[in-house]
Each structure stands twice: as structure tokens, then as C-alpha cells.
Design an enzyme around this catalytic site. Structure first.
Site, PDB file in Angstrom:
ATOM      1  NE  ARG A 146      -3.391  -2.342   2.929  1.00 17.95           N
ATOM      2  CZ  ARG A 146      -3.045  -3.477   3.544  1.00 17.95           C
ATOM      3  NH1 ARG A 146      -1.812  -3.617   4.026  1.00 17.95           N
ATOM      4  NH2 ARG A 146      -3.921  -4.454   3.684  1.00 17.95           N
ATOM      5  CE  LYS A 170      -5.913  -1.143   5.288  1.00 10.37           C
ATOM      6  NZ  LYS A 170      -7.239  -1.476   4.724  1.00 10.37           N
ATOM      7  CG  HIS A 240      -5.269   0.426  -3.447  1.00  9.87           C
ATOM      8  ND1 HIS A 240      -4.525   0.343  -2.278  1.00  9.87           N
ATOM      9  CD2 HIS A 240      -6.241  -0.524  -3.332  1.00  9.87           C
ATOM     10  CE1 HIS A 240      -5.040  -0.589  -1.504  1.00  9.87           C
ATOM     11  NE2 HIS A 240      -6.068  -1.131  -2.119  1.00  9.87           N
ATOM     12  NE  ARG A 243      -3.212  -3.786  -1.267  1.00 14.16           N
ATOM     13  CZ  ARG A 243      -2.550  -4.501  -0.348  1.00 14.16           C
ATOM     14  NH1 ARG A 243      -1.228  -4.530  -0.389  1.00 14.16           N
ATOM     15  NH2 ARG A 243      -3.178  -5.191   0.579  1.00 14.16           N
ATOM     16  CG  HIS A 266      -5.608  -8.967   1.397  1.00 14.16           C
ATOM     17  ND1 HIS A 266      -5.743  -9.425   0.105  1.00 14.16           N
ATOM     18  CD2 HIS A 266      -5.592  -7.608   1.296  1.00 14.16           C
ATOM     19  CE1 HIS A 266      -5.802  -8.403  -0.726  1.00 14.16           C
ATOM     20  NE2 HIS A 266      -5.701  -7.297  -0.031  1.00 14.16           N
ATOM     21  CE1 TYR A 275      -6.664  -7.158  -6.422  1.00  7.04           C
ATOM     22  CE2 TYR A 275      -6.465  -8.379  -4.371  1.00  7.04           C
ATOM     23  CZ  TYR A 275      -6.467  -7.183  -5.048  1.00  7.04           C
ATOM     24  OH  TYR A 275      -6.291  -6.010  -4.375  1.00  7.04           O
TER      25      TYR A 275
END
Length: 294
Positions: A146, A170, A240, A243, A266, A275
């Protein structure tokens, strides 16, 4: 009430380890809700009922807010009142059972492999900005990280001996991400020929720097991506999208879904699975173009 919001901010930062983007959006939602309450003549956040929140959601819808924005606002209020409940400031969470709107999930925007090549050719390595921009774009695509993770990288996070780097994602969760030879070469050029001209004592650790020698800002990275996309003649994209492109190209190349999940950081495999849909759609498109009995 302002004290509760300030305390909530501290709780998000120190207890929940919320990202800067989450922190900004949640606090903006809470403060906008507070402003709406004041206009409605009900200034006390502690006396809010479920009907009040439902009324606010209708107000947002009438104001033309998107379903995604309203859904995020619902999540913000649920989080805030969960905190208030834990503090004993309210007896129930009035937002707990408020139904979120169904948001249509769009397929991630991606570039083709050829478009990525054209895009990565754009930064010209003739000065420190060119070295920096080329290294940033190579790294974004090579790793799928990210933009917030990119700007948070320090020099010592990069290990050239095994071409990996330590990324803080995150919730302050760390993971080790590999990168390839092109990314290694571009980072080395930046470190040797570009970064020394910009580095200052205050930014001695930061991997990527802005024009004034500070740690680079996300806004600058996004601007670099937009400008390079324009010069390359490819769709206007955000960081993004690189990504998304990296994840899709990995799956197209046969990478395991769980490996891609780990690479991207993730928390849920469900997030990575979208995806797969993109890869299947690309396969169908190529099949229709190339197979004589399609």
C-alpha cells in the site's frame, strides 16, 4: 462531548492501532454526525437512539452520499458507540443493529503487463527525483504494498542480501515481502545517486524523501503515479491500482492464493479472492480473442 471524541481518537490510535486513513475517516464521520445533531437540536451524543441514527442515514442518502460513504459512516458510529458503551457513557450501542447498505463491489482496476512496462519506463533517472520516482514505482508494483506502507519504509527495512523488506501494515502488523532484481537495481540507484542529495538529519531513517528532505508524503506518491500514467498513455490510475495489478498478475502466473494473501497483508482470504475473479475475466477475454471455436 468533545472530550469523548478526543478520548476516542486516543483509543483508536493506542488500543486499536488504526491506520491514519481509518483514523481520519472515522473522526470526520463522528464530527459530521455531531454537527448534524446540533442542527437538529439534539447536541448530546449520549442520548442518541437507533431511530436518530436511521434518520441521519436517510439524511445522508438525501444529500446524495454514495452507499459506500453511508456504509462507512454506519461503521464509524458503531465503533464510536462501542467505545462509549465500554466507557459507561451510554447504556446501549444505538448503532449496533443499524443495517448497512449493500455496496456493489467493483472489480479492481488493473493494468496489463504491457501497460505496466510502459508505465515503469516513465521516470527518467537523470536527477534525484527521477531515481526516487523510478524506485517507488518499481517497488509498488514488485511488492503490491500500500502507499501508506511505502512512505513508512525506513532504509534498514530493506535487506538486499535476500531481496526482502520488512513492511508495517494495518494495525502495525509486520510482514516480510520479497522483491525482484529490477526493484533492487532501482532502489540501489536511488540510495547511491539520489537520496544522499536530499537526506537531512530529521529524515535520516526514511527510505523515500520529498524535495525538502522530509519523509515523502502519500499525496506526492499519488501525484507521481498519475503523472507517469498520463505520460505513458495508460489508464489514469492510483497507487492502489498497482497493488491490484501485481496481485492479478501473480495469480495469472500461477501463484497460490494464500501466498498472495500473505504478500498483500490481507487479514481475510476473502479479500484476496476477488482478484481470482479478475484473472478469470481476463482469461475469458483472451480466450474469446485467440481461440477459433470461442
Amino acid at each position: 462531548m468533545t472530550d469523548y471524541i478526543a478520548d476516542y481518537r486516543t483509543w483508536l490510535q493506542e488500543e486499536k492501532h488504526a491506520s491514519d486513513n481509518t483514523l481520519s475517516s472515522y473522526l470526520r464521520d463522528i464530527n459530521q454526525f455531531k454537527t448534524w445533531l446540533l442542527g437538529a437540536g439534539s447536541p448530546d451524543l449520549r442520548r442518541v437512539k437507533k431511530d436518530t441514527i436511521n434518520e441521519y442515514m436517510l439524511y445522508l442518502s438525501g444529500a446524495g452520499k454514495s452507499p459506500a460513504t453511508i456504509t462507512r459512516c454506519t461503521a464509524s458510529l458503531k465503533s464510536f458507540y462501542a467505545y462509549m458503551l465500554g466507557r459507561g457513557a451510554v447504556k446501549t450501542n444505538p448503532a449496533k443493529n443499524v443495517a448497512a447498505l449493500k455496496v456493489e463491489r467493483k472489480c479492481p482496476e488493473i493494468l496489463t503487463s504491457k501497460e505496466v512496462e510502459l508505465f515503469l519506463e516513465q521516470p527518467k533517472c537523470v536527477d534525484e527525483k527521477g531515481y526516487r520516482d523510478h524506485a517507488m514505482l518499481e517497488l509498488l508494483y514488485a511488492t503490491g504494498i500500500r502507499v501508506a506502507e511505502l512512505v513508512g519504509l525506513d532504509v534498514h527495512d530493506v535487506a538486499f542480501d535476500n531481496r526482502t523488506m520488512k513492511v508495517t501494515g494495518k494495525g502495525n502488523k509486520q510482514r516480510v515481502v520479497p522483491f525482484g532484481v529490477p526493484a533492487e537495481q532501482s532502489i540501489r540507484r536511488w540510495l547511491e545517486d539520489g537520496r544522499p542529495r536530499l537526506v537531512r538529519a530529521r529524515s535520516a531513517d526514511a527510505l523515500f524523501l520529498g524535495a525538502q528532505g522530509n519523509r515523502i508524503d502519500q499525496r506526492v506518491v499519488r501525484q507521481v503515479v498519475h503523472e507517469c500514467a498520463q505520460r505513458a498513455g495508460v489508464p489514469d490510475i492510483s497507487p492502489h491500482a498497482l497493488r491490484h495489478s501485481a496481485a492479478t498478475h501473480l495469480l495469472d502466473g500461477g501463484a497460490d492464493l494464500r501466498q498472495v494473501q500473505e504478500l498483500l497483508g490481507h487479514s481475510s482470504l476473502k479479500t484476496t479472492q476477488r482478484y481470482t475473479h479478475v484473472s478469470i475475466e481476463q482469461l475469458k477475454a483472451r480466450y474469446g480473442q485467440a481461440f477459433p471455436r470461442a
